[in-house]
Design an enzyme around this catalytic site. Structure first.
Site, short mmCIF file in Angstrom:
data_model
loop_
_atom_site.label_atom_id
_atom_site.label_comp_id
_atom_site.label_asym_id
_atom_site.label_seq_id
_atom_site.Cartn_x
_atom_site.Cartn_y
_atom_site.Cartn_z
N ASP A 42 -3.08 6.00 -6.28
CA ASP A 42 -3.76 5.89 -5.00
C ASP A 42 -4.83 4.81 -5.19
OD1 ASP A 42 -4.69 6.13 -2.42
OD2 ASP A 42 -4.74 8.32 -2.43
C1 BGC Z 1 -5.09 6.87 0.79
C2 BGC Z 1 -3.62 6.57 0.71
C3 BGC Z 1 -3.35 5.21 1.28
C4 BGC Z 1 -4.16 4.19 0.49
C5 BGC Z 1 -3.97 2.77 0.96
C6 BGC Z 1 -5.92 5.77 0.16
O1 BGC Z 1 -7.26 5.94 0.43
O2 BGC Z 1 -5.37 8.10 0.17
O3 BGC Z 1 -2.88 7.55 1.40
O4 BGC Z 1 -1.99 4.92 1.25
O5 BGC Z 1 -5.54 4.51 0.64
O6 BGC Z 1 -4.54 2.56 2.19
#
Ligand code: BGC
Length: 719
Positions: free
Chosen positions: A256
């Site tokens: 993530d």
């Molecule tokens: C989120 C993800 C997301 C990523 C990219 C993170 O903060 O938890 O679900 O895909 O950001 O935007």
């Protein structure tokens, strides 16, 4: 560019099994390619090169891997940084969100949903779409519940397979997230989750397992939180042992954004690409400070074995997926913001909405019997596509509930009175003058439709304005915000013919006014066509067929995560003491009456269940039953099969969903359906043996219309 045939891994510790499956010519090509790469080039591929790309190797014709959110539509463009791009065509299809999709209980729609998303991602030049989000809905308070699917691992598994296959059939990778145990937004960047092995295996992992082993998802995103003391994104047990070894995942583990905390662990514990943004870096082109950048180079120089085994394995996985998704060849174009995609969004929204209550058959409304409708509530006039955090979508258009109702009544003689009723603002409480206006409209109408519920926040352009159903926040409680209880109570006094439509990502406490309204519809965040779907249901052009993918408890104090478990934990740890008793598994076993049960959803027709037969052989059961539409209009019923062990040796939920089928029937029509129960339907996870076991003995198979509306029961002896 000439198409390179890539796969596979040369020396990776998990690749032996996979190598056996690939053709030698392909294998040789990838061997040659990896041999040509310098250490710097390899490391460049395993970390971000911009906000949503990881590095390529130009000299060898290896492109960057381009990713994009999100789970219900392709996110607006912001190039390589985080500043929104202007003058680009990024207004596309806004699909209903995850729990709306799950509420259709129609896996075929999961596929269509995925196909729209994959096609639009391809049109926008993406290689990976960062969805589906499938974390278990453990508490109604989680701000991201709207992105997720259900409280039930079986329903998640069935819906996620279609979604992923739909995306990947377009030649684009899906990215199932967030692995694992990311069930709250509060403290998501620090909290350490602990739970029993049984809860992990029976509740929190099956959706991911289905994504990997059945849908063959190409990529998976590690979660922010810790699991049993180690960060999920480089959690040795979750990633090395379970995901890659047990399940044989041959794709890419993406962190993530900003979820990597340690070079050694990320190298050793299966993180294949580190994503995120180093906001302190002056230049958006400098990602050298990432854990899998310069410091990985330094580690590898000290220990060459790391390069031969770990780094090569990561690069090999990336090349494999690039090859599988035709990144070295010519892709077809995909389709963007098309009429066909809007129709899919509409179809899903129509099947997603759940008729929760329909006293005195107030619904459907008959156009020719109504002169005036009062539509009340700020949510009736609010567009939601842009809200929620990383899953935001710039919708080509969005039909609000109010617009949908006005569209549908067209130039009939019905008069629509709209009153806002409340304001969606931080700390807003009951507004007496707005309530008075709403009461006046209600008093002058034949029927009242209040549209209320949750929101993604206030100003959707401002991340800090996220609230309730949004990333990075949880709801403070389950109560209706902005003085909606006072509003609805006042409106029902003025006009008892009141129907409430709930917008939102999960349950809300409606106990203060529920007995006083005649109809309730759960409309979720239903995408760009949500308002049209809602209007069609209200006026009977569509017969509702959605069923709740989550229990609606009466009050927050009834919820297992809050009664048995811990939420949100102390500032360091949260222990899931609620164990396997999540959702209806708790309510049914502990006999806590919900407001609306898991699997509940009414129709404008009625269904009769008969002739339940269970045939058992070879550890599997074949279940047949007849389902008849006994009403006057066509409709669909979701037949749910639950399994219950008579005398379990270990604690087991009162019942568990193990099969379902959505059956479409014309008025008066009947069908015999056959559902299959696999061995897994009767098993539980034995922590001492560390495997699934089936205890020979008696079970009941329950054919039901919801988890508490059991229509037929048959006993079966398993052995
Ligand atoms: C989120 C993800 C997301 C990523 C990219 C993170 O903060 O938890 O679900 O895909 O950001 O935007």
């Amino acid at each position: 560019m000439k198409r390179l045939l890539l796969p596979l891994c040369l020396s990776g510790i998990f690749c032996q099994k996979i190598i056996a499956q690939i053709n030698t010519a392909t294998e040789q090509k990838i061997t040659v390619l990896i041999k040509k790469m310098t250490l710097a080039e390899k490391i460049n591929m395993i970390h971000a090169s911009s906000s949503f790309t990881s590095g390529g190797v130009k000299r060898l014709g290896i492109p960057e891997l381009v990713m994009s959110d999100g789970p219900h539509g392709v996110r607006p463009e912001h190039g390589r940084d985080w500043d929104k791009d202007l003058n680009v065509n990024d207004s596309g299809t806004y699909l209903p969100t995850g729990n709306a999709l799950a509420a259709t209980w129609n896996p075929a729609l999961g596929y269509q949903f995925g196909a729209v998303l994959g096609s639009e991602a391809k049109w926008r030049g993406k290689d990976v779409i960062l969805g589906p989000g499938i974390n278990i809905i453990r508490t109604p308070l989680n701000g991201r519940n709207f992105e997720y699917l259900s409280e039930d691992p079986y329903l998640i598994s069935k819906m996620v397979i279609g979604y992923i296959k739909g995306v990947q059939a377009q030649g684009i990778s899906a990215c199932v997230k967030h692995f694992a145990a990311n069930n709250q937004e509060i403290l998501r960047n620090s909290i350490n989750v602990t739970m029993s092995e049984r809860a992990l295996r029976e509740i929190y992992l099956p959706g991911f397992k289905a994504a990997v082993t059945e849908a063959k998802v190409n990529t998976l995103m590690g979660a922010y939180n810790k699991f049993r003391g180690q960060w999920c994104t480089h959690n040795s047990y979750l990633i090395n042992n379970i995901l890659k070894k047990e399940w044989g995942f041959d794709g890419i583990v993406i962190s993530d954004w900003g979820a990597v905390h340690n070079t050694k662990e990320a190298l050793e514990n299966g993180t294949d690409i580190e994503m995120g943004s180093e906001f302190t870096l002056k230049s958006w082109t400098d990602y050298s400070k990432f854990y899998l950048a310069d410091s990985a180079v330094a580690s590898v120089k000290m220990d060459k074995a790391l390069l031969d085994v770990l780094v090569n394995d990561k690069v090999c996985r990336i090349l494999r997926i690039m090859n599988r998704t035709n990144m070295f060849g010519k892709r077809t174009n995909g389709e963007y913001a098309s009429k066909a995609h809007s129709s899919t969004a509409l179809k899903i929204a129509e099947e997603a909405m759940v008729l929760l209550k329909n006293e005195s058959k107030i619904l459907p409304l008959e156009k020719n019997k109504i002169k005036t409708i009062a539509v009340i509530g700020a949510n009736a006039d609010k567009k939601n596509g842009y809200g929620g955090g990383s899953s935001q979508v710039k919708a080509l258009y969005e039909i609000t509930p109010l617009a949908g109702i006005i569209n549908l009544i067209g130039n009939s003689n019905i008069n629509v009175l709209y009153a806002q009723g409340y304001t969606i603002e931080r700390n807003a409480t009951a507004n007496n003058s707005l309530i008075a206006e709403a009461v006046a409209a209600a008093a002058n109408a034949d029927v009242v439709i209040v549209v209320g519920g949750w929101t993604h926040g206030y100003n959707y352009n401002v991340w800090d304005d996220n609230a309730y159903d949004a990333e990075g926040v949880d709801k403070p409680n389950m109560d209706m915000p902005f003085g909606q209880n006072e509003l609805i109570s006042a409106v029902t006094k003025a006009n008892p013919n009141t129907i409430v439509v709930l917008i939102g990502g999960c349950a809300i406490d409606i106990s203060q006014w529920e007995p006083n309204v005649k109809g309730i519809i759960e409309a979720w965040y239903a995408g760009m066509e949500g308002g049209n779907a809602l209007a069609k249901i209200i006026f009977g052009e569509v017969n509702p067929s959605g069923k709740l993918p989550v229990t609606f408890p009466k009050h927050l104090k009834d919820c297992p995560a809050h009664v048995l478990g811990e939420y949100p934990g102390d500032s360091v740890n949260v222990k899931y003491k609620d164990d396997i008793f999540v959702g209806y598994r708790y309510y049914d076993t502990y006999q806590v009456a919900p407001q609306f049960a898991f699997g509940h959803g009414l129709s404008y027709t009625s269904f009769q269940y008969s002739n339940l037969k269970v045939q058992y052989a070879n550890k599997k059961a074949s279940v047949t039953l007849t389902i008849k539409n006994t009403g006057k209009v066509a409709g669909a019923e979701v037949v749910q099969l639950y399994v219950q062990e008579d005398t379990p040796e270990v604690k087991r939920p009162a019942k568990e969903l193990k099969a379902f089928e959505k059956v479409f029937l014309k008025a008066g029509e009947q069908k015999q359906i056959t559902l299959k129960l696999t061995e897994n339907a009767f098993q539980y996870f034995d922590e001492t043996k560390m495997r699934w076991v089936m205890k020979p003995g008696k079970f009941k198979v329950l054919a039901a219309s919801s988890s508490i509306d059991v229509r037929l029961v048959k006993s079966v002896e398993v052995f």
